[in-house]
Design a protein around this motif. Structure first.
Motif, mmCIF file in Angstrom:
data_model
loop_
_atom_site.group_PDB
_atom_site.id
_atom_site.type_symbol
_atom_site.label_atom_id
_atom_site.label_comp_id
_atom_site.label_asym_id
_atom_site.label_seq_id
_atom_site.Cartn_x
_atom_site.Cartn_y
_atom_site.Cartn_z
ATOM 1 N N PRO A 157 0.826 -1.206 0.000
ATOM 2 C CA PRO A 157 0.000 0.000 0.000
ATOM 3 C C PRO A 157 0.865 1.263 0.000
ATOM 4 C CG PRO A 157 -0.729 -1.532 1.698
ATOM 5 C CD PRO A 157 0.546 -2.076 1.148
ATOM 6 N N ASP A 158 0.360 2.314 -0.639
ATOM 7 C CA ASP A 158 1.076 3.602 -0.656
ATOM 8 C C ASP A 158 1.361 4.051 0.762
ATOM 9 O OD1 ASP A 158 0.916 3.587 -3.356
ATOM 10 O OD2 ASP A 158 -0.732 5.014 -3.483
ATOM 11 N N GLY A 159 2.535 4.624 0.940
ATOM 12 C CA GLY A 159 2.904 5.164 2.241
ATOM 13 C C GLY A 159 3.578 4.151 3.148
ATOM 14 N N ASP A 160 3.581 2.891 2.779
ATOM 15 C CA ASP A 160 4.202 1.859 3.605
ATOM 16 C C ASP A 160 5.503 1.366 2.977
ATOM 17 O OD1 ASP A 160 2.313 1.759 5.649
ATOM 18 O OD2 ASP A 160 1.011 0.474 4.470
ATOM 19 N N THR A 161 6.268 2.256 2.379
ATOM 20 C CA THR A 161 7.426 1.816 1.614
ATOM 21 C C THR A 161 8.752 2.296 2.184
ATOM 22 O OG1 THR A 161 7.280 3.733 0.172
ATOM 23 C CG2 THR A 161 6.083 1.750 -0.507
ATOM 24 N N GLU A 162 8.755 2.914 3.353
ATOM 25 C CA GLU A 162 9.988 3.483 3.887
ATOM 26 C C GLU A 162 11.102 2.455 4.036
ATOM 27 O OE1 GLU A 162 11.373 5.409 8.038
ATOM 28 O OE2 GLU A 162 9.577 6.261 7.121
ATOM 29 N N SER A 163 10.805 1.303 4.627
ATOM 30 C CA SER A 163 11.848 0.304 4.838
ATOM 31 C C SER A 163 11.779 -0.838 3.821
ATOM 32 C CB SER A 163 11.746 -0.270 6.252
ATOM 33 O OG SER A 163 10.530 -0.947 6.407
ATOM 34 N N ILE A 164 10.991 -0.664 2.772
ATOM 35 C CA ILE A 164 10.802 -1.716 1.787
ATOM 36 C C ILE A 164 11.588 -1.373 0.521
ATOM 37 C CG2 ILE A 164 9.085 -3.054 0.528
ATOM 38 C CD1 ILE A 164 8.783 -3.006 3.651
ATOM 39 N N PRO A 165 12.346 -2.356 0.006
ATOM 40 C CA PRO A 165 13.105 -2.077 -1.217
ATOM 41 C C PRO A 165 12.215 -1.924 -2.435
ATOM 42 C CG PRO A 165 13.273 -4.395 -0.613
ATOM 43 C CD PRO A 165 12.510 -3.707 0.490
ATOM 44 N N TYR A 166 12.768 -1.399 -3.506
ATOM 45 C CA TYR A 166 12.133 -1.296 -4.817
ATOM 46 C C TYR A 166 10.879 -0.432 -4.814
ATOM 47 C CZ TYR A 166 15.081 -5.406 -4.974
ATOM 48 O OH TYR A 166 16.117 -6.264 -4.827
ATOM 49 N N GLY A 167 10.826 0.594 -3.984
ATOM 50 C CA GLY A 167 9.730 1.547 -4.018
ATOM 51 C C GLY A 167 8.367 0.939 -3.772
ATOM 52 N N GLY A 168 8.280 -0.021 -2.881
ATOM 53 C CA GLY A 168 6.996 -0.594 -2.528
ATOM 54 C C GLY A 168 6.663 -1.893 -3.217
#
Length: 177
Positions: free
Chosen positions: A65-76
């Motif tokens: 989901p948008d906004g939950d990508t801070e610690s996730i690789p590859y932009g979400g």
């Protein structure tokens, strides 16, 4: 980059490097597994496991989901390269190893692990229900974890396993022309 979404065919990859014990499942094994786990596994997952008991996926990607990508690789964009099998062998990781795997990294909750590399996890989330679990992505938050502690980010991917399947996609190889 065009995405090809999973539509009910060719879920399992034939050329996977995933090594597993070849252990076919049936209704009796499913009943035993659910008794050990204390949950009812999603019927669509069990249908897939009856075709092949775990292995690599042809559709390994899903978007967070948008906004939950801070610690996730590859932009979400996240990946589940394989799903662990159901079996009772002690020498190999299985869905039945969920409690031990979660304990090893101090993750708590009523989760059944589908896949992990111990920094990222795709789990069935039974914390609020004993059937039709949500699918959760649990990611190590490297920006807040320390040498002594690991902080986890919990991201709901889908309300049900069926909804999760609809989100899986692959990216076709680039045409060399």
């Amino acid at each position: 980059m065009k995405k090809e979404f999973y539509r009910g065919d060719s879920f399992w990859s034939d050329d996977s490097e995933y090594k597993r014990i070849d252990y076919p499942i049936n209704d009796e094994i499913i009943k035993q597994a659910e008794a050990i786990l204390g949950v009812k596994l999603p019927s669509s997952l069990l249908d897939l496991m009856k075709i092949r008991n775990g292995g690599g996926l042809n559709y390994p990607y899903f978007m967070l989901p948008d906004g939950d990508t801070e610690s996730i690789p590859y932009g979400g964009r996240a990946r589940i390269s394989d799903i662990d099998p159901i079996h009772f062998e002690k020498e190999d990781i299985s869905i039945l190893s969920s409690k031990e795997l979660l304990k090893e990294v101090s993750l708590t909750g009523e989760f059944v692990v589908l896949w992990t590399d111990f920094h990222y996890w795709v789990v069935l989330d039974y914390r609020n229900r004993s059937q039709n679990p949500a699918v959760m992505y649990i990611a190590e938050n490297f920006s807040t974890s320390t040498y002594d502690t690991t902080e986890w980010e919990y991201i709901k991917i889908a309300d049900t396993f069926d909804d999760f399947l609809k989100q899986l996609f692959r990216v076709p190889p680039l045409d060399p022309k």
